[in-house]
Scaffold this motif. Structure first.
Motif, mmCIF file in Angstrom:
data_model
loop_
_atom_site.group_PDB
_atom_site.id
_atom_site.type_symbol
_atom_site.label_atom_id
_atom_site.label_comp_id
_atom_site.label_asym_id
_atom_site.label_seq_id
_atom_site.Cartn_x
_atom_site.Cartn_y
_atom_site.Cartn_z
ATOM 1 N N THR A 114 0.828 -1.147 0.031
ATOM 2 C CA THR A 114 0.165 0.063 -0.125
ATOM 3 C C THR A 114 0.679 1.264 0.149
ATOM 4 O O THR A 114 0.473 2.279 -0.410
ATOM 5 N N ASN A 115 2.006 1.282 0.445
ATOM 6 C CA ASN A 115 2.958 2.382 0.523
ATOM 7 C C ASN A 115 3.961 2.451 -0.441
ATOM 8 O O ASN A 115 4.788 3.462 -0.572
ATOM 9 N N PHE A 116 3.816 1.475 -1.565
ATOM 10 C CA PHE A 116 4.532 1.859 -2.867
ATOM 11 C C PHE A 116 4.460 2.854 -3.579
ATOM 12 O O PHE A 116 5.383 3.412 -4.261
ATOM 13 N N LYS A 117 3.410 3.472 -3.548
ATOM 14 C CA LYS A 117 3.003 4.571 -4.383
ATOM 15 C C LYS A 117 3.755 6.065 -4.047
ATOM 16 O O LYS A 117 4.135 6.716 -4.759
ATOM 17 N N TYR A 118 4.472 5.829 -2.647
ATOM 18 C CA TYR A 118 5.070 7.112 -2.188
ATOM 19 C C TYR A 118 6.565 6.708 -2.708
ATOM 20 O O TYR A 118 7.196 8.099 -2.652
ATOM 21 N N GLU A 234 16.534 10.844 -7.013
ATOM 22 C CA GLU A 234 16.815 11.310 -5.706
ATOM 23 C C GLU A 234 15.386 12.144 -5.295
ATOM 24 O O GLU A 234 15.398 12.656 -4.034
ATOM 25 N N GLY A 235 14.530 12.049 -6.124
ATOM 26 C CA GLY A 235 13.357 12.638 -5.634
ATOM 27 C C GLY A 235 13.413 14.521 -5.971
ATOM 28 O O GLY A 235 12.770 14.896 -5.323
ATOM 29 N N LYS A 236 14.366 14.927 -6.390
ATOM 30 C CA LYS A 236 14.566 16.350 -6.523
ATOM 31 C C LYS A 236 13.684 17.148 -7.289
ATOM 32 O O LYS A 236 13.149 18.164 -6.921
ATOM 33 N N ASP A 237 12.754 16.591 -8.336
ATOM 34 C CA ASP A 237 11.805 17.122 -9.078
ATOM 35 C C ASP A 237 10.477 16.582 -8.794
ATOM 36 O O ASP A 237 10.567 15.623 -8.160
ATOM 37 N N ASP A 238 9.550 17.250 -8.845
ATOM 38 C CA ASP A 238 8.136 16.907 -8.535
ATOM 39 C C ASP A 238 7.703 15.552 -9.240
ATOM 40 O O ASP A 238 7.382 14.706 -8.492
ATOM 41 N N LYS A 239 8.218 15.384 -10.500
ATOM 42 C CA LYS A 239 7.971 14.080 -11.247
ATOM 43 C C LYS A 239 9.097 14.201 -12.534
ATOM 44 O O LYS A 239 9.226 15.237 -13.088
ATOM 45 N N GLY A 240 9.628 12.973 -12.617
ATOM 46 C CA GLY A 240 10.234 12.827 -13.790
ATOM 47 C C GLY A 240 9.577 11.799 -14.999
ATOM 48 O O GLY A 240 8.330 11.354 -14.547
ATOM 49 N N TYR A 241 10.071 11.762 -16.213
ATOM 50 C CA TYR A 241 9.239 11.266 -17.207
ATOM 51 C C TYR A 241 10.468 9.903 -17.830
ATOM 52 O O TYR A 241 11.459 10.361 -18.305
ATOM 53 N N VAL A 242 9.648 8.793 -18.125
ATOM 54 C CA VAL A 242 10.694 7.975 -18.716
ATOM 55 C C VAL A 242 9.677 7.717 -20.061
ATOM 56 O O VAL A 242 8.288 7.309 -20.249
ATOM 57 N N TYR A 243 10.297 7.860 -21.307
ATOM 58 C CA TYR A 243 9.661 7.630 -22.365
ATOM 59 C C TYR A 243 10.099 6.358 -23.138
ATOM 60 O O TYR A 243 11.352 6.235 -23.389
#
Length: 422
Positions: A114-118, A234-243
């Motif tokens: 359940t905590n994987f989303k974090y 490192e979670g420095k950005d709000d969200k990263g993107y993998v294309y």
């Protein structure tokens, strides 16, 4: 003299695993178990009462799953050890355990997800079919970008298309060369500089780099998710993107990579979140089902032969167990390659080691591994026929012509850039 004695003692300790903590590779571990020589087998008793941590367990070759899992099972049952499997893309081995290790107990340690989303730091987007030119152009617009492709040939081609400050990583480069590039890239990323890195899959495990954007050529789901581990790490950005992108590239029909790609294509269409437990489980279940006959057949029993030999009690033995034959067949890594030593004139340590080897001193053989590149036999034959390789009577081939090794992309011959996989 004391230093020599200490060095020899440490060497024996390493070879015999005679220490409280041993760090080794999966290759060394399993090839030591499936061996027929005492020099390799004499370390196995030190596995007793141990905790054995297998990192990146998903990388066990599919065709070797039965002997590898059985080996772990025997160590658990008879040596009272406790193995621990780790992976960011964990396969569900339950069916294989039940089939090949019916009398060995195992537990799934992670049952509450359940905590994987974090821990989700990036989002995966399917670009579909595109071109290398488009990928190079898109990457140039990113804050920084990592592009991971399936072959060394594609990596070299894409690298030539990328504009701006760029770096290349592939197995055509020596380990020492790759380490230098990785260190430069890490410093550039920490300083927030705009760079693009083109790499093969070797960057997907054990390389601690953090990119804002990752482009991953369509491959197996495990490779795509491992590449995603380099995105916003490192979670420095709000969200990263993998294309995830596909290009016009053909693979040998029936090959493992072709099968994994086809399976992943279906999952990209079916699942909105390809990082979900259900998606990863379906991926590995599909691979294991597709290869079930190959997995089941790889057993030492396959090599047993009728024998008229007698045991110590004078009774006829119906079978002789071909330990040596099986050990020679058990190849964790394909043996159809040969290592070439690259004499790097810009690296004085390397140059001194090569000169020592040229003088016939084989003691530097291990030290030269980080200055070597492995090539397939047909590439080796091509280079040898061109007269650019010399062994000076040592049996270890040195690349004598430095124009064949590029300071950016590594070994640079037309033969070496064939469509081979890492």
């Amino acid at each position: 003299e004391e230093e020599k004695k200490t060095a020899e003692k440490l060497k024996r300790t390493c070879e015999n695993w005679d220490a409280p903590l041993i760090i080794t590779t999966s290759v060394q571990f399993f090839q030591s178990i499936y061996h027929y020589k005492g020099s390799a087998l004499r370390k196995l008793h030190n596995l007793r009462d141990s905790v054995i941590v297998f990192d990146e367990i998903h990388l066990i070759p599919t065709e070797l799953l039965r002997p590898c899992l059985k080996a772990v099972g025997y160590i658990t049952k008879y040596l009272n050890s406790e193995p621990l499997f780790l992976s960011a893309t964990m396969p569900d081995y339950s069916k294989l355990f039940d089939k090949f290790l019916p009398d060995v107990n195992y537990n799934k340690l992670v049952t509450d997800r359940t905590n994987f989303k974090y821990f989700k730091k990036c989002e995966y987007k399917d670009m579909g079919r595109t071109t290398l030119e488009t990928i190079a152009e898109n990457a140039s617009r990113c804050k920084n970008a990592l592009i991971v492709v399936n072959t060394k040939k594609t990596a070299a081609e894409l690298y030539s298309l990328v504009q701006g400050e760029k770096y290349h990583l592939s197995a055509n480069m020596t380990p020492a060369h790759r380490s230098r590039v990785i260190e430069v890239v890490r410093n550039k990323l920490e300083n927030g500089e705009h760079i693009t890195v083109v790499s093969t899959s070797l960057v997907e495990a054990g390389v601690d780099l953090d990119f804002n954007t990752v482009f991953r050529q369509l491959s197996g789901l495990d490779s795509i998710l491992q590449a995603g581990g380099r995105c916003n790490r490192e979670g420095k950005d709000d969200k990263g993107y993998v294309y995830v992108f596909d290009i016009d590239e053909t693979y040998r029909k029936g090959s493992d990579l072709a099968m994994r790609i086809n399976k992943t294509k279906g999952l990209l269409e079916k699942y909105q979140d390809i990082t979900s437990y259900d998606c990863i489980k379906e991926y590995y279940d599909g691979i294991f089902d597709f290869n079930q006959s190959r997995i089941a057949e790889n057993s030492i029993a396959k090599y047993n032969e009728q024998s008229n030999s007698f045991d110590r009690q004078g009774l006829m033995s119906p079978y002789s167990i071909p330990f040596r034959s099986y050990a020679m067949q058990f190849e964790y890594i394909s043996a159809d390659t040969i290592s070439l030593v690259i004499d790097d004139p810009n690296d004085q340590t390397c140059h001194k080691l090569v000169e020592t080897l040229r003088n016939g001193d084989m003691s530097v053989r291990r030290a030269l591994q980080k200055y070597s590149v492995s090539v397939y036999m047909n590439v080796f034959k091509d280079l040898y026929s061109q007269g650019v390789l010399k062994d000076h009577g040592t049996g270890i081939f040195i690349l004598e012509n430095q124009s064949y090794y590029n300071n950016e992309t590594g070994l640079d011959t037309q033969a070496a850039m064939q469509d081979y996989f890492i």
